[in-house]
Design an enzyme around this catalytic site. Sequence first.
Site, mmCIF file in Angstrom:
data_model
loop_
_atom_site.group_PDB
_atom_site.id
_atom_site.type_symbol
_atom_site.label_atom_id
_atom_site.label_comp_id
_atom_site.label_asym_id
_atom_site.label_seq_id
_atom_site.Cartn_x
_atom_site.Cartn_y
_atom_site.Cartn_z
ATOM 1 N N HIS A 1 44.639 32.169 -48.812
ATOM 2 C CA HIS A 1 43.940 33.359 -49.150
ATOM 3 C C HIS A 1 45.473 34.308 -49.668
ATOM 4 O O HIS A 1 45.105 34.436 -51.644
ATOM 5 C CB HIS A 1 43.331 33.961 -48.384
ATOM 6 C CG HIS A 1 41.715 33.509 -47.843
ATOM 7 N ND1 HIS A 1 42.067 33.037 -46.092
ATOM 8 C CD2 HIS A 1 40.628 32.619 -48.950
ATOM 9 C CE1 HIS A 1 41.194 32.821 -46.797
ATOM 10 N NE2 HIS A 1 39.909 31.911 -47.303
ATOM 11 N N LYS B 1 43.248 22.802 -51.149
ATOM 12 C CA LYS B 1 42.753 22.178 -49.698
ATOM 13 C C LYS B 1 41.147 22.048 -50.312
ATOM 14 O O LYS B 1 41.073 21.234 -49.275
ATOM 15 C CB LYS B 1 42.624 23.427 -48.396
ATOM 16 C CG LYS B 1 42.790 22.700 -47.128
ATOM 17 C CD LYS B 1 42.501 23.867 -46.228
ATOM 18 C CE LYS B 1 41.016 24.533 -46.045
ATOM 19 N NZ LYS B 1 40.154 23.921 -45.617
ATOM 20 N N HIS C 1 43.838 33.982 -44.681
ATOM 21 C CA HIS C 1 44.801 34.121 -44.354
ATOM 22 C C HIS C 1 45.525 33.957 -44.947
ATOM 23 O O HIS C 1 45.517 33.523 -46.101
ATOM 24 C CB HIS C 1 44.404 32.614 -42.785
ATOM 25 C CG HIS C 1 43.727 31.754 -44.324
ATOM 26 N ND1 HIS C 1 44.892 31.031 -45.166
ATOM 27 C CD2 HIS C 1 42.885 31.398 -44.053
ATOM 28 C CE1 HIS C 1 43.423 29.698 -45.253
ATOM 29 N NE2 HIS C 1 41.956 29.912 -44.784
ATOM 30 N N ARG D 1 39.119 28.047 -39.800
ATOM 31 C CA ARG D 1 38.123 27.831 -39.396
ATOM 32 C C ARG D 1 39.364 27.424 -37.753
ATOM 33 O O ARG D 1 39.384 27.089 -36.823
ATOM 34 C CB ARG D 1 37.307 26.600 -39.224
ATOM 35 C CG ARG D 1 36.674 26.250 -40.381
ATOM 36 C CD ARG D 1 35.699 25.099 -40.431
ATOM 37 N NE ARG D 1 34.201 25.619 -40.603
ATOM 38 C CZ ARG D 1 34.297 25.458 -42.127
ATOM 39 N NH1 ARG D 1 35.519 25.393 -43.163
ATOM 40 N NH2 ARG D 1 33.279 26.008 -43.176
#
Length: 251
Positions: free
Chosen positions: A35, A147, A32, A185
């Site tokens: 990244h 994160k 996403h 996720r």
Amino acid sequence: MTVVLRSPQEFHAWRKQQKGSVGFVPTMGALHSGHEELLKQARKNNDVVVLSIFVNPTQFNDTNDLDKYPKTWEQDLAMAEANNVDAIFCPRYDDMYPDNYRYKVSENSYSNLLDGAHRPGHFDGVLSVVMKLFNIVAPTHAYFGEKDFQQMTLIQGMVESFFMDLQIVPVATVREEDGLAKSSRNVRLTSAERLKAPAIYKAISESKTAEEAAEKLNAQGFIVDYVTDVGTRRFVAARLGDVRLIDNVQI
Ligand code: PAF
């Protein structure tokens, strides 16, 4: 042109031909924009960029989570090509664990807190696979998102403890417009859960104490694993349905 390399031997042959700094972005795929930010920083600051995609079973304490981990190979490849990644390393389990996980790397203090307290064996799996990946890829710089702050701190500690010759580069968490931290996720959330999920970031950034943040989340129907302040950061893990989300902020 991005090359795709499947075994450590194949990777090793390619790596021997590369010159200069090597920026490495280890992932489990389902890429996403969080990244993508890691890839962009790696591209900007290195001669060569390597992305790895390996859904590492040893770090999943929950087989349901492992089975449901999203797989989006076509999009991942397109993102790698769009960001001029030189090579994608995507090994199979037997390539990475020829000893079937007889040997592992563990840390016995910080890894028992926060996520480690709720996911037995998780950080052993992470540290073991990251050390293997570092040994195969031989990067000069490796990029990790804040994160997963606890993961990043433990990897930094491993690098120092084992005198590994590379630099860990932290990259700030990328968020959706409503504040939800980008995560592979997130795609598993139902539309109702997705609407609720930004409350995690709101609660940890706006509450005076960790207890207050936990109360707010409980009241909204989250199953809270923890909200804990460690040093100058506040960490949270909370579930919506069967999706477990984590986040952290500077306090
Ligand atoms: O953050 C991740 O995606 C994984 O924990 C990592 C670092 C790629 C190790 O499997």
